[in-house]
Write a protein that holds these residues in place. Structure first.
Motif, PDB file in Angstrom:
ATOM      1  N   SER A  47     -36.404  16.451 -31.182  1.00 54.97           N
ATOM      2  CA  SER A  47     -36.789  15.768 -29.958  1.00 54.97           C
ATOM      3  C   SER A  47     -37.211  14.324 -30.246  1.00 54.97           C
ATOM      4  CB  SER A  47     -37.915  16.533 -29.274  1.00 54.97           C
ATOM      5  OG  SER A  47     -38.380  15.843 -28.148  1.00 54.97           O
ATOM      6  N   LEU A  48     -37.969  14.144 -31.324  1.00 51.14           N
ATOM      7  CA  LEU A  48     -38.371  12.792 -31.735  1.00 51.14           C
ATOM      8  C   LEU A  48     -37.150  11.963 -32.081  1.00 51.14           C
ATOM      9  CD1 LEU A  48     -40.412  10.631 -32.652  1.00 51.14           C
ATOM     10  CD2 LEU A  48     -40.469  11.785 -34.874  1.00 51.14           C
ATOM     11  N   GLN A  49     -36.227  12.533 -32.839  1.00 44.58           N
ATOM     12  CA  GLN A  49     -35.006  11.811 -33.217  1.00 44.58           C
ATOM     13  C   GLN A  49     -34.195  11.427 -31.990  1.00 44.58           C
ATOM     14  OE1 GLN A  49     -34.024  10.755 -36.260  1.00 44.58           O
ATOM     15  NE2 GLN A  49     -32.301   9.754 -35.264  1.00 44.58           N
ATOM     16  N   ASN A  50     -34.083  12.340 -31.030  1.00 47.17           N
ATOM     17  CA  ASN A  50     -33.341  12.050 -29.801  1.00 47.17           C
ATOM     18  C   ASN A  50     -33.982  10.909 -29.020  1.00 47.17           C
ATOM     19  OD1 ASN A  50     -31.566  14.109 -30.441  1.00 47.17           O
ATOM     20  ND2 ASN A  50     -32.519  15.593 -29.064  1.00 47.17           N
ATOM     21  N   ALA A  51     -35.304  10.901 -28.933  1.00 41.50           N
ATOM     22  CA  ALA A  51     -36.008   9.836 -28.210  1.00 41.50           C
ATOM     23  C   ALA A  51     -35.792   8.485 -28.891  1.00 41.50           C
ATOM     24  CB  ALA A  51     -37.498  10.145 -28.125  1.00 41.50           C
ATOM     25  N   GLN A  52     -35.825   8.474 -30.223  1.00 44.70           N
ATOM     26  CA  GLN A  52     -35.615   7.223 -30.943  1.00 44.70           C
ATOM     27  C   GLN A  52     -34.174   6.739 -30.835  1.00 44.70           C
ATOM     28  OE1 GLN A  52     -37.152   8.222 -34.836  1.00 44.70           O
ATOM     29  NE2 GLN A  52     -39.208   7.549 -34.289  1.00 44.70           N
ATOM     30  N   THR A  53     -33.231   7.678 -30.844  1.00 45.72           N
ATOM     31  CA  THR A  53     -31.820   7.312 -30.691  1.00 45.72           C
ATOM     32  C   THR A  53     -31.563   6.726 -29.307  1.00 45.72           C
ATOM     33  OG1 THR A  53     -31.158   9.044 -32.242  1.00 45.72           O
ATOM     34  CG2 THR A  53     -29.453   8.201 -30.774  1.00 45.72           C
ATOM     35  N   LYS A  54     -32.151   7.345 -28.278  1.00 45.21           N
ATOM     36  CA  LYS A  54     -31.996   6.833 -26.916  1.00 45.21           C
ATOM     37  C   LYS A  54     -32.577   5.427 -26.810  1.00 45.21           C
ATOM     38  CE  LYS A  54     -33.170   7.863 -22.114  1.00 45.21           C
ATOM     39  NZ  LYS A  54     -33.871   8.785 -21.221  1.00 45.21           N
ATOM     40  N   GLN A  55     -33.747   5.220 -27.410  1.00 51.41           N
ATOM     41  CA  GLN A  55     -34.365   3.899 -27.380  1.00 51.41           C
ATOM     42  C   GLN A  55     -33.480   2.878 -28.085  1.00 51.41           C
ATOM     43  OE1 GLN A  55     -37.806   3.387 -29.816  1.00 51.41           O
ATOM     44  NE2 GLN A  55     -38.018   1.266 -29.294  1.00 51.41           N
ATOM     45  N   ASP A  56     -32.945   3.237 -29.231  1.00 51.30           N
ATOM     46  CA  ASP A  56     -32.086   2.315 -29.976  1.00 51.30           C
ATOM     47  C   ASP A  56     -30.820   1.965 -29.196  1.00 51.30           C
ATOM     48  OD1 ASP A  56     -33.922   2.361 -32.037  1.00 51.30           O
ATOM     49  OD2 ASP A  56     -32.776   3.775 -33.281  1.00 51.30           O
ATOM     50  N   THR A  57     -30.222   2.959 -28.560  1.00 50.39           N
ATOM     51  CA  THR A  57     -29.012   2.731 -27.779  1.00 50.39           C
ATOM     52  C   THR A  57     -29.289   1.780 -26.617  1.00 50.39           C
ATOM     53  OG1 THR A  57     -28.185   4.934 -28.336  1.00 50.39           O
ATOM     54  CG2 THR A  57     -27.215   3.865 -26.413  1.00 50.39           C
ATOM     55  N   LEU A  58     -30.390   2.020 -25.918  1.00 53.28           N
ATOM     56  CA  LEU A  58     -30.739   1.151 -24.788  1.00 53.28           C
ATOM     57  C   LEU A  58     -31.139  -0.243 -25.259  1.00 53.28           C
ATOM     58  CD1 LEU A  58     -32.628   3.681 -22.480  1.00 53.28           C
ATOM     59  CD2 LEU A  58     -30.347   2.719 -22.161  1.00 53.28           C
ATOM     60  N   ALA A  59     -31.738  -0.349 -26.437  1.00 58.21           N
ATOM     61  CA  ALA A  59     -32.097  -1.663 -26.973  1.00 58.21           C
ATOM     62  C   ALA A  59     -30.846  -2.486 -27.275  1.00 58.21           C
ATOM     63  CB  ALA A  59     -32.943  -1.507 -28.234  1.00 58.21           C
ATOM     64  N   VAL A  60     -29.833  -1.838 -27.820  1.00 57.57           N
ATOM     65  CA  VAL A  60     -28.571  -2.531 -28.086  1.00 57.57           C
ATOM     66  C   VAL A  60     -27.931  -2.963 -26.779  1.00 57.57           C
ATOM     67  CG1 VAL A  60     -26.216  -2.209 -28.954  1.00 57.57           C
ATOM     68  CG2 VAL A  60     -28.162  -1.422 -30.304  1.00 57.57           C
ATOM     69  N   GLN A  61     -27.957  -2.094 -25.774  1.00 55.14           N
ATOM     70  CA  GLN A  61     -27.403  -2.454 -24.470  1.00 55.14           C
ATOM     71  C   GLN A  61     -28.163  -3.619 -23.855  1.00 55.14           C
ATOM     72  OE1 GLN A  61     -27.406   1.063 -22.042  1.00 55.14           O
ATOM     73  NE2 GLN A  61     -25.701   2.016 -23.142  1.00 55.14           N
ATOM     74  N   ALA A  62     -29.475  -3.637 -24.026  1.00 51.51           N
ATOM     75  CA  ALA A  62     -30.281  -4.741 -23.485  1.00 51.51           C
ATOM     76  C   ALA A  62     -29.959  -6.045 -24.206  1.00 51.51           C
ATOM     77  CB  ALA A  62     -31.766  -4.419 -23.600  1.00 51.51           C
ATOM     78  N   ALA A  63     -29.769  -5.961 -25.509  1.00 53.09           N
ATOM     79  CA  ALA A  63     -29.488  -7.168 -26.290  1.00 53.09           C
ATOM     80  C   ALA A  63     -28.108  -7.738 -25.983  1.00 53.09           C
ATOM     81  CB  ALA A  63     -29.604  -6.860 -27.773  1.00 53.09           C
ATOM     82  N   THR A  64     -27.158  -6.882 -25.659  1.00 55.88           N
ATOM     83  CA  THR A  64     -25.800  -7.352 -25.363  1.00 55.88           C
ATOM     84  C   THR A  64     -25.583  -7.669 -23.887  1.00 55.88           C
ATOM     85  OG1 THR A  64     -25.019  -5.071 -25.116  1.00 55.88           O
ATOM     86  CG2 THR A  64     -24.812  -6.066 -27.302  1.00 55.88           C
TER      87      THR A  64
END
Length: 106
Positions: A47-64
């Motif tokens: 669950s922790l890994q999934n939350a961090q992966t979701k955050q990372d994915t959205l961070a990349v989307q925000a940056a692009t």
């Protein structure tokens, strides 16, 4: 978009017994889950890994510039931070308990 509430039970992968009236969080002695401690721990870490992966994915989307709702990233970042804090606190308690057991005399 519906936002699921963050709870101790959700972070540990479905531990549902509560300690106290209406409080999310403890593991009761009469737990009917039938899952072993190891599997519950593994689910919590997943669950922790999934939350961090979701955050990372959205961070990349925000940056692009591909992220349409900035609040999605903000919520995901808060969830990941809370899950990480909970995991670190549980680890610290487990290490403290282990050290206390090691100090006991036989």
């Amino acid at each position: 978009m519906s936002i699921a509430p963050i709870s101790f039970a959700g972070a540990l992968g479905g531990v549902t017994k509560a300690a106290g009236a209406g409080a999310a969080g403890g593991v009761g002695a009469g737990s009917d889950s039938g899952a072993s401690f190891g599997s519950i721990l593994a689910q919590g870490l997943q669950s922790l890994q999934n939350a961090q992966t979701k955050q990372d994915t959205l961070a990349v989307q925000a940056a692009t510039g591909d992220l349409t709702n900035v609040h999605d990233y903000t919520v995901a970042a808060a969830e990941a931070k809370l899950a990480t804090s909970l995991t670190v606190a549980l680890r610290d308690k487990a290490v403290g308990a282990f050290n206390e057991i090691m100090r006991m005399q036989a």
